[in-house]
Design an enzyme around this catalytic site. Structure first.
Site, PDB file in Angstrom:
ATOM      1  N   GLY A 161      -5.093   6.165   2.590  1.00  0.00           N
ATOM      2  CA  GLY A 161      -6.223   5.397   3.095  1.00  0.00           C
ATOM      3  C   GLY A 161      -6.524   5.737   4.554  1.00  0.00           C
ATOM      4  O   GLY A 161      -5.612   5.891   5.372  1.00  0.00           O
ATOM      5  N   MET A 179       3.238  -0.023  -0.045  1.00  0.00           N
ATOM      6  CA  MET A 179       4.311  -0.995   0.190  1.00  0.00           C
ATOM      7  C   MET A 179       4.049  -2.261  -0.632  1.00  0.00           C
ATOM      8  O   MET A 179       4.624  -3.312  -0.376  1.00  0.00           O
ATOM      9  CB  MET A 179       4.402  -1.328   1.683  1.00  0.00           C
ATOM     10  CG  MET A 179       4.771  -0.101   2.517  1.00  0.00           C
ATOM     11  SD  MET A 179       5.699  -0.468   3.989  1.00  0.00           S
ATOM     12  CE  MET A 179       4.495  -1.367   4.921  1.00  0.00           C
ATOM     13  N   GLY A 180       3.155  -2.148  -1.602  1.00  0.00           N
ATOM     14  CA  GLY A 180       2.895  -3.287  -2.493  1.00  0.00           C
ATOM     15  C   GLY A 180       1.984  -4.320  -1.875  1.00  0.00           C
ATOM     16  O   GLY A 180       1.262  -4.029  -0.917  1.00  0.00           O
ATOM     17  N   VAL A 185     -11.604   0.187   2.724  1.00  0.00           N
ATOM     18  CA  VAL A 185     -12.230  -0.890   1.950  1.00  0.00           C
ATOM     19  C   VAL A 185     -12.181  -2.162   2.801  1.00  0.00           C
ATOM     20  O   VAL A 185     -11.140  -2.501   3.374  1.00  0.00           O
ATOM     21  CB  VAL A 185     -11.494  -1.108   0.604  1.00  0.00           C
ATOM     22  CG1 VAL A 185     -12.110  -2.268  -0.158  1.00  0.00           C
ATOM     23  CG2 VAL A 185     -11.544   0.165  -0.228  1.00  0.00           C
ATOM     24  N   SER A 189      -6.106  -5.704   4.345  1.00  0.00           N
ATOM     25  CA  SER A 189      -4.731  -5.404   4.733  1.00  0.00           C
ATOM     26  C   SER A 189      -3.823  -6.500   4.194  1.00  0.00           C
ATOM     27  O   SER A 189      -4.226  -7.667   4.119  1.00  0.00           O
ATOM     28  CB  SER A 189      -4.623  -5.358   6.263  1.00  0.00           C
ATOM     29  OG  SER A 189      -3.276  -5.455   6.656  1.00  0.00           O
ATOM     30  N   SER A 190      -2.611  -6.107   3.848  1.00  0.00           N
ATOM     31  CA  SER A 190      -1.630  -7.096   3.376  1.00  0.00           C
ATOM     32  C   SER A 190      -1.349  -8.119   4.469  1.00  0.00           C
ATOM     33  O   SER A 190      -0.912  -9.232   4.192  1.00  0.00           O
ATOM     34  CB  SER A 190      -0.339  -6.388   2.986  1.00  0.00           C
ATOM     35  OG  SER A 190      -0.631  -5.341   2.096  1.00  0.00           O
ATOM     36  N   ARG A 191      -1.572  -7.725   5.727  1.00  0.00           N
ATOM     37  CA  ARG A 191      -1.277  -8.632   6.840  1.00  0.00           C
ATOM     38  C   ARG A 191      -2.327  -9.732   7.009  1.00  0.00           C
ATOM     39  O   ARG A 191      -2.070 -10.727   7.690  1.00  0.00           O
ATOM     40  CB  ARG A 191      -1.172  -7.851   8.148  1.00  0.00           C
ATOM     41  CG  ARG A 191       0.063  -6.979   8.179  1.00  0.00           C
ATOM     42  CD  ARG A 191       0.033  -5.967   9.298  1.00  0.00           C
ATOM     43  NE  ARG A 191       1.014  -4.924   9.040  1.00  0.00           N
ATOM     44  CZ  ARG A 191       2.253  -4.940   9.475  1.00  0.00           C
ATOM     45  NH1 ARG A 191       2.672  -5.928  10.210  1.00  0.00           N
ATOM     46  NH2 ARG A 191       3.091  -3.972   9.182  1.00  0.00           N
ATOM     47  N   GLN A 249      10.386   2.200   8.717  1.00  0.00           N
ATOM     48  CA  GLN A 249       9.155   2.302   9.505  1.00  0.00           C
ATOM     49  C   GLN A 249       8.821   1.013  10.240  1.00  0.00           C
ATOM     50  O   GLN A 249       7.775   0.918  10.875  1.00  0.00           O
ATOM     51  CB  GLN A 249       7.987   2.741   8.620  1.00  0.00           C
ATOM     52  CG  GLN A 249       7.478   1.694   7.662  1.00  0.00           C
ATOM     53  CD  GLN A 249       6.408   2.261   6.757  1.00  0.00           C
ATOM     54  OE1 GLN A 249       6.683   3.121   5.917  1.00  0.00           O
ATOM     55  NE2 GLN A 249       5.174   1.828   6.917  1.00  0.00           N
ATOM     56  N   HIS A 265      -5.790  -0.777  -1.874  1.00  0.00           N
ATOM     57  CA  HIS A 265      -4.831  -0.007  -2.683  1.00  0.00           C
ATOM     58  C   HIS A 265      -5.482   0.439  -4.003  1.00  0.00           C
ATOM     59  O   HIS A 265      -5.332   1.581  -4.425  1.00  0.00           O
ATOM     60  CB  HIS A 265      -3.621  -0.867  -3.041  1.00  0.00           C
ATOM     61  CG  HIS A 265      -2.805  -1.312  -1.872  1.00  0.00           C
ATOM     62  ND1 HIS A 265      -2.738  -2.621  -1.477  1.00  0.00           N
ATOM     63  CD2 HIS A 265      -2.021  -0.632  -1.013  1.00  0.00           C
ATOM     64  CE1 HIS A 265      -1.941  -2.732  -0.437  1.00  0.00           C
ATOM     65  NE2 HIS A 265      -1.492  -1.536  -0.125  1.00  0.00           N
TER      66      HIS A 265
HETATM   67  P1  AMP Z   1       0.341   0.013   2.559  1.00  0.00           P
HETATM   68  O1  AMP Z   1       0.785  -0.656   1.295  1.00  0.00           O
HETATM   69  O2  AMP Z   1      -0.254  -0.917   3.555  1.00  0.00           O
HETATM   70  O3  AMP Z   1       1.408   0.922   3.130  1.00  0.00           O
HETATM   71  O4  AMP Z   1      -0.868   0.975   2.143  1.00  0.00           O
HETATM   72  C1  AMP Z   1      -0.732   1.924   1.120  1.00  0.00           C
HETATM   73  C2  AMP Z   1      -1.920   2.858   1.158  1.00  0.00           C
HETATM   74  O5  AMP Z   1      -3.119   2.097   0.990  1.00  0.00           O
HETATM   75  C3  AMP Z   1      -2.067   3.602   2.496  1.00  0.00           C
HETATM   76  O6  AMP Z   1      -2.500   4.926   2.253  1.00  0.00           O
HETATM   77  C4  AMP Z   1      -3.112   2.797   3.213  1.00  0.00           C
HETATM   78  O7  AMP Z   1      -3.843   3.524   4.172  1.00  0.00           O
HETATM   79  C5  AMP Z   1      -4.011   2.392   2.047  1.00  0.00           C
HETATM   80  N1  AMP Z   1      -4.804   1.224   2.409  1.00  0.00           N
HETATM   81  C6  AMP Z   1      -4.359   0.027   2.888  1.00  0.00           C
HETATM   82  N2  AMP Z   1      -5.392  -0.778   3.178  1.00  0.00           N
HETATM   83  C7  AMP Z   1      -6.528  -0.088   2.873  1.00  0.00           C
HETATM   84  C8  AMP Z   1      -7.925  -0.376   2.961  1.00  0.00           C
HETATM   85  N3  AMP Z   1      -8.379  -1.533   3.418  1.00  0.00           N
HETATM   86  N4  AMP Z   1      -8.799   0.583   2.575  1.00  0.00           N
HETATM   87  C9  AMP Z   1      -8.343   1.780   2.116  1.00  0.00           C
HETATM   88  N5  AMP Z   1      -7.055   2.111   2.011  1.00  0.00           N
HETATM   89  C10 AMP Z   1      -6.147   1.201   2.389  1.00  0.00           C
END
Ligand code: AMP
Length: 280
Positions: A146, A29-30, A175, A184-186, A60, A36
């Site tokens: 992830g 989701m960028g 990670v 996390s993006s959050r 979602q 990522h």
């Molecule tokens: P998102 O952009 O948050 O939807 O994440 C995209 C992908 O990156 C998903 O498969 C997540 O599980 C993975 N991801 C997000 N944060 C992490 C992290 N800290 N470590 C590993 N993978 C991650």
């Protein structure tokens, strides 16, 4: 690196570009961070072509304000991906993937019920539907997920098997920041004080892991109290769930026999964070 906003143009180009090459796909989701990028690195290592999607999926989000407030940074993301030598980026608009009259949904029934599914109605239906759409568009050999979103990874793995998709689902390790907080993006929404409290989530998970490994017979109530004590939440925070489940079924584990997944969702102020630890 080539970027596409239109799904059909992406597919036409892809077909010519990838003849006989293996495709690795990283759906996101960028708002890219090192989590990522670790997925992208792995895909680059294991495939001839790496495709990344950047799509904030409205379907979602169980809360509209969360969708509106989700941090979007396509320009910076594109620069990061260019540096990593990503081959193709698919960054469609919401309308492109959900045109008027869209009405087909994919639901992985049982795995979507526990953990986050119990608190976020419709969330996983939105996830599985968009990932299936993206898999159909990209037609990768491997998709990288992830383990930070462990339930999501398991759902996609199940969906791929159930629907006979010829795709390998590759789980990638979590990670973390230097103090253990899962990237996390959050995290950017946290104030300095909240950010300090958020780091306790991982420490509390670790201490539960140590407790289970050292005392095999330890009771659930004791584990729960141990977790809460180590979490040390402020009055503005809230523990949404803390569960010890079997990593394949995601159902509550009756005893402490490994493998186990310890999973939690915690509100630090107004920010919801998830984390987990797999005990082998
Ligand atoms: P998102 O952009 O948050 O939807 O994440 C995209 C992908 O990156 C998903 O498969 C997540 O599980 C993975 N991801 C997000 N944060 C992490 C992290 N800290 N470590 C590993 N993978 C991650």
């Amino acid at each position: 690196m080539k970027t596409f906003r239109k799904a059909d143009q992406f597919q036409n180009y892809l077909r010519q570009f990838v003849q006989k090459k293996s495709i690795g796909f990283v759906p996101t989701m960028g708002d890219m961070h090192a989590g990522h990028l670790s997925l992208i690195h792995r895909s680059k290592r294991e495939n001839d072509v790496t495709v990344v999607s950047v799509f904030v999926n409205p379907a979602q989000f169980d809360r509209k304000e969360d969708y509106a407030k989700y941090h979007r940074s396509l320009k910076t993301d594109l620069a990061k991906m260019k540096k990593e030598k990503v081959d193709l980026v698919l960054a469609p608009s919401a309308y492109e993937l959900y045109p008027e009259n869209f009405q087909t949904w994919v639901n992985v029934e049982n795995l979507s019920k526990p953990l986050c599914g119990a608190f976020r109605p419709g969330h996983f239906r939105g996830v599985t539907t968009i990932v299936l759409k993206l898999l159909n568009l990209v037609q990768p050999h491997r998709v990288y997920m992830g383990m930070k979103d462990f339930q999501q990874y398991k759902l996609i793995e199940r969906m791929v098997q159930d629907l006979n998709l010829p795709i390998q689902v590759v789980p990638c390790p979590i990670v973390r920041e230097g103090d253990g907080l899962a990237m996390s993006s959050r995290n950017r929404r946290l104030s300095i004080k909240e950010r300090t409290r958020a780091a306790q989530i991982f420490r509390a998970l670790q201490s539960v892991g140590d407790l289970i490994k050292s005392q095999n017979k330890v009771a659930r109530s004791q584990i729960f109290n141990h977790f809460k004590k180590n979490l040390a939440l402020a009055p503005a925070d809230k523990l949404e769930y803390f569960e010890i489940v079997h990593p394949d079924t995601l159902l509550s584990a009756k005893n402490n026999r490994l493998p186990l997944l310890i999973a939690t969702a915690v509100w630090i102020g107004k920010t919801r964070l998830i984390d987990n630890m797999l005990l082998h």
